[in-house]
Scaffold this active site. Structure first.
Site, PDB file in Angstrom:
ATOM      1  N   HIS A  29       0.863  -1.171   0.000  1.00 32.25           N
ATOM      2  CA  HIS A  29       0.000   0.000   0.000  1.00 32.25           C
ATOM      3  C   HIS A  29       0.903   1.225   0.000  1.00 32.25           C
ATOM      4  N   GLU A 167      -2.655 -12.286   6.408  1.00 33.92           N
ATOM      5  CA  GLU A 167      -2.348 -11.111   7.244  1.00 33.92           C
ATOM      6  C   GLU A 167      -3.499 -10.737   8.196  1.00 33.92           C
ATOM      7  N   TYR A 169      -6.694 -10.388   7.397  1.00 41.56           N
ATOM      8  CA  TYR A 169      -7.793  -9.636   6.781  1.00 41.56           C
ATOM      9  C   TYR A 169      -9.045 -10.519   6.653  1.00 41.56           C
ATOM     10  N   ARG A 217      -3.171 -15.226  -1.894  1.00 44.23           N
ATOM     11  CA  ARG A 217      -2.189 -15.037  -0.797  1.00 44.23           C
ATOM     12  C   ARG A 217      -2.707 -15.800   0.403  1.00 44.23           C
ATOM     13  N   HIS A 255      -1.695  -9.030  11.302  1.00 41.98           N
ATOM     14  CA  HIS A 255      -1.185  -7.724  11.737  1.00 41.98           C
ATOM     15  C   HIS A 255      -1.172  -7.598  13.256  1.00 41.98           C
ATOM     16  N   GLN A 347      10.824   3.095   7.577  1.00 42.68           N
ATOM     17  CA  GLN A 347      10.646   4.492   7.979  1.00 42.68           C
ATOM     18  C   GLN A 347       9.907   5.364   6.965  1.00 42.68           C
TER      19      GLN A 347
HETATM   20  P1  FAD Z   1      26.097  12.539   9.885  1.00 43.27           P
HETATM   21  O1  FAD Z   1      25.727  11.138   9.651  1.00 43.27           O
HETATM   22  O2  FAD Z   1      26.307  12.956  11.284  1.00 43.27           O
HETATM   23  O3  FAD Z   1      27.400  12.830   9.020  1.00 43.27           O
HETATM   24  C1  FAD Z   1      28.112  14.015   9.096  1.00 43.27           C
HETATM   25  C2  FAD Z   1      29.529  13.778   8.607  1.00 43.27           C
HETATM   26  O4  FAD Z   1      30.188  15.013   8.443  1.00 43.27           O
HETATM   27  C3  FAD Z   1      30.381  12.975   9.555  1.00 43.27           C
HETATM   28  O5  FAD Z   1      30.907  11.840   8.892  1.00 43.27           O
HETATM   29  C4  FAD Z   1      31.478  13.936   9.985  1.00 43.27           C
HETATM   30  O6  FAD Z   1      32.722  13.289  10.216  1.00 43.27           O
HETATM   31  C5  FAD Z   1      31.554  14.852   8.796  1.00 43.27           C
HETATM   32  N1  FAD Z   1      32.097  16.196   9.079  1.00 43.27           N
HETATM   33  C6  FAD Z   1      31.678  17.081  10.000  1.00 43.27           C
HETATM   34  N2  FAD Z   1      32.392  18.217   9.919  1.00 43.27           N
HETATM   35  C7  FAD Z   1      33.284  18.039   8.926  1.00 43.27           C
HETATM   36  C8  FAD Z   1      34.296  18.861   8.337  1.00 43.27           C
HETATM   37  N3  FAD Z   1      34.531  20.091   8.759  1.00 43.27           N
HETATM   38  N4  FAD Z   1      35.031  18.339   7.330  1.00 43.27           N
HETATM   39  C9  FAD Z   1      34.813  17.086   6.867  1.00 43.27           C
HETATM   40  N5  FAD Z   1      33.858  16.276   7.389  1.00 43.27           N
HETATM   41  C10 FAD Z   1      33.113  16.753   8.386  1.00 43.27           C
HETATM   42  N6  FAD Z   1      18.558   7.172  11.401  1.00 43.27           N
HETATM   43  C11 FAD Z   1      17.543   6.537  10.831  1.00 43.27           C
HETATM   44  O7  FAD Z   1      16.907   7.107   9.945  1.00 43.27           O
HETATM   45  N7  FAD Z   1      17.190   5.284  11.190  1.00 43.27           N
HETATM   46  C12 FAD Z   1      17.857   4.610  12.128  1.00 43.27           C
HETATM   47  O8  FAD Z   1      17.501   3.488  12.442  1.00 43.27           O
HETATM   48  C13 FAD Z   1      18.951   5.233  12.728  1.00 43.27           C
HETATM   49  N8  FAD Z   1      19.649   4.604  13.673  1.00 43.27           N
HETATM   50  C14 FAD Z   1      20.712   5.235  14.238  1.00 43.27           C
HETATM   51  C15 FAD Z   1      21.442   4.557  15.202  1.00 43.27           C
HETATM   52  C16 FAD Z   1      22.524   5.152  15.795  1.00 43.27           C
HETATM   53  C17 FAD Z   1      23.295   4.414  16.834  1.00 43.27           C
HETATM   54  C18 FAD Z   1      22.904   6.463  15.408  1.00 43.27           C
HETATM   55  C19 FAD Z   1      24.071   7.138  16.053  1.00 43.27           C
HETATM   56  C20 FAD Z   1      22.169   7.154  14.475  1.00 43.27           C
HETATM   57  C21 FAD Z   1      21.065   6.546  13.882  1.00 43.27           C
HETATM   58  N9  FAD Z   1      20.286   7.175  12.940  1.00 43.27           N
HETATM   59  C22 FAD Z   1      19.263   6.544  12.346  1.00 43.27           C
HETATM   60  C23 FAD Z   1      20.499   8.608  12.636  1.00 43.27           C
HETATM   61  C24 FAD Z   1      21.172   8.790  11.297  1.00 43.27           C
HETATM   62  O9  FAD Z   1      22.349   8.061  11.244  1.00 43.27           O
HETATM   63  C25 FAD Z   1      21.391  10.281  11.088  1.00 43.27           C
HETATM   64  O10 FAD Z   1      20.155  10.929  11.060  1.00 43.27           O
HETATM   65  C26 FAD Z   1      22.137  10.554   9.801  1.00 43.27           C
HETATM   66  O11 FAD Z   1      23.368   9.911   9.804  1.00 43.27           O
HETATM   67  C27 FAD Z   1      22.340  12.064   9.633  1.00 43.27           C
HETATM   68  O12 FAD Z   1      23.037  12.254   8.442  1.00 43.27           O
HETATM   69  P2  FAD Z   1      23.940  13.510   8.163  1.00 43.27           P
HETATM   70  O13 FAD Z   1      24.584  13.236   6.867  1.00 43.27           O
HETATM   71  O14 FAD Z   1      23.147  14.735   8.315  1.00 43.27           O
HETATM   72  O15 FAD Z   1      25.020  13.545   9.323  1.00 43.27           O
HETATM   73  P1  NAP Z   2      16.203  11.928  20.390  1.00 39.95           P
HETATM   74  O1  NAP Z   2      15.368  10.906  19.776  1.00 39.95           O
HETATM   75  O2  NAP Z   2      15.834  13.346  20.254  1.00 39.95           O
HETATM   76  O3  NAP Z   2      16.302  11.562  21.932  1.00 39.95           O
HETATM   77  C1  NAP Z   2      17.054  12.289  22.842  1.00 39.95           C
HETATM   78  C2  NAP Z   2      16.815  11.759  24.257  1.00 39.95           C
HETATM   79  O4  NAP Z   2      17.572  12.530  25.142  1.00 39.95           O
HETATM   80  C3  NAP Z   2      15.392  11.803  24.720  1.00 39.95           C
HETATM   81  O5  NAP Z   2      15.116  10.642  25.448  1.00 39.95           O
HETATM   82  C4  NAP Z   2      15.334  13.038  25.603  1.00 39.95           C
HETATM   83  O6  NAP Z   2      14.333  12.744  26.540  1.00 39.95           O
HETATM   84  C5  NAP Z   2      16.744  13.105  26.153  1.00 39.95           C
HETATM   85  N1  NAP Z   2      17.226  14.458  26.409  1.00 39.95           N
HETATM   86  C6  NAP Z   2      17.044  15.575  25.631  1.00 39.95           C
HETATM   87  N2  NAP Z   2      17.666  16.629  26.195  1.00 39.95           N
HETATM   88  C7  NAP Z   2      18.264  16.186  27.316  1.00 39.95           C
HETATM   89  C8  NAP Z   2      19.053  16.821  28.325  1.00 39.95           C
HETATM   90  N3  NAP Z   2      19.352  18.101  28.254  1.00 39.95           N
HETATM   91  N4  NAP Z   2      19.470  16.055  29.344  1.00 39.95           N
HETATM   92  C9  NAP Z   2      19.184  14.750  29.419  1.00 39.95           C
HETATM   93  N5  NAP Z   2      18.430  14.112  28.505  1.00 39.95           N
HETATM   94  C10 NAP Z   2      17.986  14.816  27.454  1.00 39.95           C
HETATM   95  O7  NAP Z   2      17.692  11.832  19.858  1.00 39.95           O
HETATM   96  P2  NAP Z   2      18.717  10.620  19.717  1.00 39.95           P
HETATM   97  O8  NAP Z   2      18.321   9.443  20.501  1.00 39.95           O
HETATM   98  O9  NAP Z   2      20.030  11.257  19.976  1.00 39.95           O
HETATM   99  O10 NAP Z   2      18.613  10.243  18.197  1.00 39.95           O
HETATM  100  C11 NAP Z   2      19.034  11.165  17.201  1.00 39.95           C
HETATM  101  C12 NAP Z   2      18.229  10.966  15.962  1.00 39.95           C
HETATM  102  O11 NAP Z   2      18.591   9.726  15.352  1.00 39.95           O
HETATM  103  C13 NAP Z   2      16.777  10.901  16.311  1.00 39.95           C
HETATM  104  O12 NAP Z   2      16.134  12.064  15.885  1.00 39.95           O
HETATM  105  C14 NAP Z   2      16.286   9.666  15.648  1.00 39.95           C
HETATM  106  O13 NAP Z   2      15.236   9.948  14.730  1.00 39.95           O
HETATM  107  C15 NAP Z   2      17.448   9.073  14.889  1.00 39.95           C
HETATM  108  N6  NAP Z   2      17.458   7.650  15.191  1.00 39.95           N
HETATM  109  C16 NAP Z   2      16.452   6.923  14.712  1.00 39.95           C
HETATM  110  C17 NAP Z   2      16.385   5.596  15.002  1.00 39.95           C
HETATM  111  C18 NAP Z   2      15.283   4.750  14.456  1.00 39.95           C
HETATM  112  O14 NAP Z   2      15.152   3.616  14.830  1.00 39.95           O
HETATM  113  N7  NAP Z   2      14.442   5.250  13.601  1.00 39.95           N
HETATM  114  C19 NAP Z   2      17.330   5.025  15.815  1.00 39.95           C
HETATM  115  C20 NAP Z   2      18.342   5.814  16.315  1.00 39.95           C
HETATM  116  C21 NAP Z   2      18.374   7.135  16.008  1.00 39.95           C
HETATM  117  P3  NAP Z   2      13.960  13.683  27.812  1.00 39.95           P
HETATM  118  O15 NAP Z   2      14.073  15.082  27.275  1.00 39.95           O
HETATM  119  O16 NAP Z   2      12.570  13.266  28.172  1.00 39.95           O
HETATM  120  O17 NAP Z   2      14.926  13.328  28.847  1.00 39.95           O
HETATM  121 FE1  SF4 Z   3      10.959   0.957   3.200  1.00 45.60          FE
HETATM  122 FE2  SF4 Z   3      13.288   1.379   4.432  1.00 45.60          FE
HETATM  123 FE3  SF4 Z   3      13.098  -0.546   2.568  1.00 45.60          FE
HETATM  124 FE4  SF4 Z   3      12.993   1.959   1.842  1.00 45.60          FE
HETATM  125  S1  SF4 Z   3      14.744   0.953   2.799  1.00 45.60           S
HETATM  126  S2  SF4 Z   3      11.619   0.372   1.181  1.00 45.60           S
HETATM  127  S3  SF4 Z   3      11.925   2.920   3.572  1.00 45.60           S
HETATM  128  S4  SF4 Z   3      12.009  -0.470   4.500  1.00 45.60           S
END
Ligand code: FAD
Ligand code: NAP
Ligand code: SF4
Length: 683
Positions: A29, A167, A169, A217, A255, A347
Site C-alpha cells: 500500500h 495477514e 484480513y 495469498r 497484523h 521508515q
Molecule cells: P552525519 O551522519 O552525522 O554525518 C556528518 C559527517 O560530516 C560525519 O561523517 C562527519 O565526520 C563529517 N564532518 C563534519 N564536519 C566536517 C568537516 N569540517 N570536514 C569534513 N567532514 C566533516 N537514522 C535513521 O533514519 N534510522 C535509524 O535506524 C537510525 N539509527 C541510528 C542509530 C545510531 C546508533 C545512530 C548514532 C544514528 C542513527 N540514525 C538513524 C540517525 C542517522 O544516522 C542520522 O540521522 C544521519 O546519519 C544524519 O546524516 P547527516 O549526513 O546529516 O550527518
Molecule cells: P532523540 O530521539 O531526540 O532523543 C534524545 C533523548 O535525550 C530523549 O530521550 C530526551 O528525553 C533526552 N534528552 C534531551 N535533552 C536532554 C538533556 N538536556 N538532558 C538529558 N536528557 C535529554 O535523539 P537521539 O536518541 O540522539 O537520536 C538522534 C536521531 O537519530 C533521532 O532524531 C532519531 O530519529 C534518529 N534515530 C532513529 C532511530 C530509528 O530507529 N528510527 C534510531 C536511532 C536514532 P527527555 O528530554 O525526556 O529526557
Molecule cells: Fe521501506 Fe526502508 Fe526498505 Fe525503503 S529501505 S523500502 S523505507 S524499508
C-alpha cells in the site's frame, strides 16, 4: 559466460502466459491507490519497475466494496468508471513490456471505519471499530463484490488479480475460530470456515476465464495463538488450487501478531522454510501450482539461494523494489553490487502510510515521486564542495555528480557513512551497512572526488573557489550538563559504539530516544551474537514454532539472557520509546523488555557518583534514588554542527545546509537523504 542467478532469472510458464523471471513485486500500500489524482504517479511508479524487468507486479490493495475499505474512501474498484481510470496504469506497464495484477483487499474487522464487517462481532486490537457480523446474505454480497472486482480488473487491462487471504484480513478472519464463531455453513468445522476463500476463487475463475492470473495469498503461518493448524493450511492450499488459483503466494503473520515479520531485525529469508514445507506437501500430492515465498528477501543472492533450495518457484520482493526499481535489470547485467538495497527500516514506506502520507523509501526518495523528483543532466557544469560524507552528504554528492557537476566530497573520518557507521553496529541493524556499500559504488560511478581524513575548514573551502558549498556536517551530541559527568565511569554513545570503550556490567543510559534504545540493544547483546544473523536463535527468541507442531506457529519466547543489566531513563513521564517508528517501535520495546531492561520515565538527573546515577522525581525533586551502576552512557540528543556556515556566507559563498547540519531535532536518515537528493536535483 554462466548466466547470473539461473533460478531467479529463469522464465516461468503459466500455461496461457510466460513470466520472464521469478520475481513478483509483492503488494504494497503506497497511498497512491487512495485518490484518483494519484493515478498518473501510480502509472509512472509501476512503469519504472516494469522497465526494470520485474516479472509480475501486484498493485497495493483495492477494496471490492466500501465494507472492505482500509479507511474511509480508500481505493475501491467497484464500477466500470473506476476501471477506466486504471487504464492509465495498465497501459503504462504494458508499454514497458511488464505485467501487473490488481490486489483485491477486503479488510474485514481491520477496516479503520464504522462500516467494517466480519464473520463475528469481535473487535480487533488494532482498530477502534467493532465490526458488524455478516448475515449469510451479507456474505454472499461480499463474494459477489470480489467477483465483480476481478471482472473489472480484467476490463481495466490487468493481467490478473491477487486475492488477499492472509495477514488477518477478511478472508483470514473466516478461517480461524479466533475471529469466526459462527455456527452456520460459514463457521464451525474447518470445511465450513474455508468455504469463503474457495467460493471466492472458484467464482472469480468462472467469471474471468482461464487465461487470467489469479494469485491467492495464503496465510501459511498465522502467528496468533489459535491460528490455523498446518493440516488446515495444507487443505486450504489444495482446495484453492482446485478452485482455479494460478499461483499461491505466502502470507506470514496477522497484523495483530506479536512477532516481527518484516522489520530489519528479522533475518533475511526468515520464513522461506514455511513455503518450502507447503511446497513439499503439495508436490507430494501431485500439485504443481507455483508457490511464491516472501518476507525479507532483499538481494539477488538470497533470492537465488531460496529458489535453488526448493523453497519456492518465485520470490516476492516488495520494499526492495521501492528501494531500487532496477533490481532485476542490475541482477541480469551482473551488477548486483550496484543495487540500492532495502534496509527494511520501514521508515519511509510503512511508517508513512500509517501516518496517512504517501509511501516512499529512505534510501530512494524518488520512489512514489517519479513524476516530480526528476534527476536530469545539469544544464551547465558547476563546481561544488560537499562537506561531510554522512547520508545527507553522500546523497547530495552522488546526485550532483550524476547530473554532470564537478564534486569534491570532504570527510573528516577515515571512511564514509557518518552516523550510519554506528547504526550498523547495532544488533539487528546490520542491513544499514548495505547503504554504505551502495554509496561507495555510486561515488566511484559518478566520479565524485572523495577526500577522506580531511576535516576541511572555511579557509580551505574559500581557497578552492567552488561555485557552491553544501554543508552536510551532521551533529554533535548534546551536553546534558549532569554534575559528575566528567568522571571515568561516564561515556557517550560515540565512545561505546565507535570507539568501543569498555562498559561495565551494570549500565544506566541517560536518554531514551532512538539512540538510547539502540545503545541498550547493543549492550544487552553479547558481542557477535546478533540473533538477526542466526535464524534458529531468532525464531526461539520471538517464540516462532513449526506450525506442523503448534497451531498458529507461536510458543513462549525464549530470549537469550542479557549480557548486562541495563536501566534506560528519560525526563519525560510516560511510556518510553513513544517517538520511535510507528511500525517498529513496539519491536524495540518488546526486545528490550525480553532482555529485562528497566525503563524509567519522569526522572531528574541529580548527579553521577562513582556508585552510579542519582535521580529524583517530580518538580519538587524529592524521593532521590541511586541507580547503582558501573557505567553511565549519555544519549541525550544532538545539536547541529554548522560553524562553517557563517564565515563562508560572510565571504559571499553560496552555502546550503542539509541533514543534521540543517536541523538536528527529529533528524533521521530519511530526512537527510531526502534533503540531499532534492537539493542536488535542483542545483
Ligand atoms: P552525519 O551522519 O552525522 O554525518 C556528518 C559527517 O560530516 C560525519 O561523517 C562527519 O565526520 C563529517 N564532518 C563534519 N564536519 C566536517 C568537516 N569540517 N570536514 C569534513 N567532514 C566533516 N537514522 C535513521 O533514519 N534510522 C535509524 O535506524 C537510525 N539509527 C541510528 C542509530 C545510531 C546508533 C545512530 C548514532 C544514528 C542513527 N540514525 C538513524 C540517525 C542517522 O544516522 C542520522 O540521522 C544521519 O546519519 C544524519 O546524516 P547527516 O549526513 O546529516 O550527518
Ligand atoms: P532523540 O530521539 O531526540 O532523543 C534524545 C533523548 O535525550 C530523549 O530521550 C530526551 O528525553 C533526552 N534528552 C534531551 N535533552 C536532554 C538533556 N538536556 N538532558 C538529558 N536528557 C535529554 O535523539 P537521539 O536518541 O540522539 O537520536 C538522534 C536521531 O537519530 C533521532 O532524531 C532519531 O530519529 C534518529 N534515530 C532513529 C532511530 C530509528 O530507529 N528510527 C534510531 C536511532 C536514532 P527527555 O528530554 O525526556 O529526557
Ligand atoms: Fe521501506 Fe526502508 Fe526498505 Fe525503503 S529501505 S523500502 S523505507 S524499508
Amino acid at each position: 559466460m554462466i548466466a547470473p542467478y539461473p533460478h531467479l532469472l529463469a522464465p516461468l510458464d503459466l500455461g496461457f502466459t510466460r513470466l520472464p523471471n521469478r520475481v513478483l513485486m509483492g503488494s504494497m500500500h503506497t497511498g497512491l491507490e487512495d485518490g484518483r489524482r494519484h493515478f498518473p504517479a501510480m502509472a509512472a511508479y509501476f512503469a519504472e519497475r516494469a522497465r526494470g524487468g520485474v516479472g509480475l507486479m501486484v498493485t497495493g490493495g483495492f477494496a471490492p466494496n466500501i465494507e472492505g475499505w482500509t479507511k474511509p474512501f480508500a481505493g475501491t474498484l467497484a464500477t466500470s468508471a473506476a476501471a477506466r481510470r486504471h487504464r492509465l496504469v495498465t497501459d503504462a506497464v504494458h508499454a514497458e513490456g511488464g505485467r501487473i495484477a490488481l490486489q483485491i483487499l477486503h479488510t474485514g474487522r481491520y477496516g479503520y471505519h464504522p462500516l467494517c464487517v466480519a464473520p463475528s462481532r469481535i473487535k480487533s486490537p488494532i482498530s477502534p471499530f467493532a465490526p458488524r457480523e455478516l448475515s449469510a446474505r451479507g456474505i454472499e454480497r461480499q463474494i459477489r463484490a470480489f467477483v465483480r472486482c476481478a471482472k473489472l480488473a480484467r476490463e481495466a487491462g490487468y493481467d490478473g488479480v491477487e486475492v488477499m487471504g492472509s495477514e488477518g484480513y477478511f478472508i483470514n478472519q473466516f478461517l480461524v475460530t479466533h475471529t469466526n464463531q459462527r455456527n452456520d455453513q460459514w463457521g464451525g468445522p474447518y470445511e465450513n470456515r474455508m468455504r469463503l476463500p474457495v467460493e471466492i476463487v472458484g467464482r472469480v475463475r468462472e467469471a474471468v476465464g482461464a487465461d487470467f492470473i489469479i494469485i491467492y495469498r495464503l496465510s501459511m503461518l498465522d502467528l496468533i495463538p489459535d491460528g490455523s493448524s498446518w493440516p488446515e493450511a495444507v487443505m486450504l492450499a489444495k482446495a484453492i488450487t482446485q478452485a482455479g488459483a494460478t499461483i499461491i503466494n505466502t502470507g506470514i503473520g496477522w497484523h495483530e501478531a506479536r512477532v516481527p515479520t518484516i522489520a530489519t531485525s528479522v533475518p533475511r529469508g526468515a520464513f522461506a522454510w514455511v513455503t518450502k514445507k507447503m511446497r513439499s506437501e503439495l508436490r507430494a500430492a501431485g500439485i504443481t501450482v507455483p508457490l511464491v515465498t516472501s518476507n525479507r528477501i532483499n538481494t539477488p543472492e538470497v533470492a537465488e539461494q531460496l529458489l535453488a533450495d526448493g523453497c519456492a518457484d518465485m520470490v516476492s520482493l516488495a520494499r526492495p523494489l521501492l528501494a531500487d526499481a532496477d533490481f532485476v535489470a542490475k541482477a541480469q547485467a551482473g551488477r548486483a553490487g550496484d543495487i540500492n538495497t532495502c534496509i527494511a527500516c520501514n521508515q519511509a514506506c510503512l511508517d508513512h502510510v500509517f501516518h496517512n502520507r504517501l509511501a516512499t523509501c529512505l534510501v530512494n526518495p524518488r520512489a512514489g515521486h517519479e513524476t516530480v523528483l526528476l534527476i536530469r543532466p545539469a544544464p551547465q557544469r558547476r563546481r561544488f564542495a560537499v562537506v561531510g560524507a554522512g547520508p545527507a552528504g553522500l546523497a547530495a554528492a552522488t546526485t550532483l555528480a550524476g547530473r554532470g557537476h564537478e564534486v569534491d566530497l570532504y570527510e573528516a573520518a577515515d571512511r564514509i557513512g557518518g552516523q550510519f557507521n554506528m547504526a550498523k553496529e547495532i544488533p539487528g541493524k546490520e542491513e544499514f551497512g548495505e547503504t554504505l556499500r551502495y554509496f561507495t559504488g555510486r561515488l566511484a560511478a559518478t566520479g565524485v572526488r572523495l577526500h577522506l581524513r580531511t576535516k576541511i575548514g572555511a579557509e580551505a573551502l574559500l581557497a578552492s573557489k567552488v561555485d557552491g558549498v553544501i554543508l552536510a556536517t551532521g551533529v554533535t551530541p548534546r551536553d546534558p550538563r549532569i554534575p559528575g559527568q566528567d568522571g571515568p565511569n561516564v561515556l557517550s554513545y560515540i565512545d561505546v559504539l565507535l570507539h568501543r570503550k569498555p562498559v561495565g556490567r551494570r549500565v544506566a543510559i541517560v536518554g531514551a530516544g532512538g539512540i538510547g534504545f539502540d545503545v541498550a540493544e547493543f549492550l544487552v547483546t553479547p558481542p557477535g551474537h546478533s540473533p538477526t544473523l542466526n535464524l534458529h536463535e531468532w525464531l526461539a527468541e520471538w517464540g516462532v514454532a513449526d506450525p506442523g507442531e503448534v497451531r498458529g506457529g507461536v510458543v513462549r519466547p525464549q530470549p537469550a539472557p542479557p549480557a548486562r543489566q541495563v536501566t534506560l531513563l528519560q525526563r519525560k513521564s510516560g511510556r518510553l520509546g513513544k517517538g520511535l517508528g510507528k511500525t517498529t517501535g513496539w519491536i524495540h520495546r518488546a526486545s528490550l523488555q525480553m532482555k529485562q531492561v528497566e525503563m524509567i520515565g519522569g526522572v531528574n538527573y541529580e548527579r553521577i557518583t562513582p556508585e552510579g546515577l542519582l535521580v529524583t522525581y517530580g518538580e519538587k525533586r524529592q524521593d532521590g534514588q541511586l541507580i547503582e551502576c558501573d557505567t553511565v552512557v549519555l544519549c541525550a540528543g544532538q545539536l547541529p554542527q554548522r560553524e562553517l556556515q557563517a564565515p563562508l556566507q560572510a565571504a559571499g559563498v553560496e552555502v546550503h545546509l542539509i541533514g543534521g547540519a540543517h536541523e538536528a531535532a527529529e533528524l533521521d536518515a530519511r530526512r537527510a537523504i531526502d534533503q540531499g537528493t532534492r537539493l542536488a536535483a535542483r542545483l
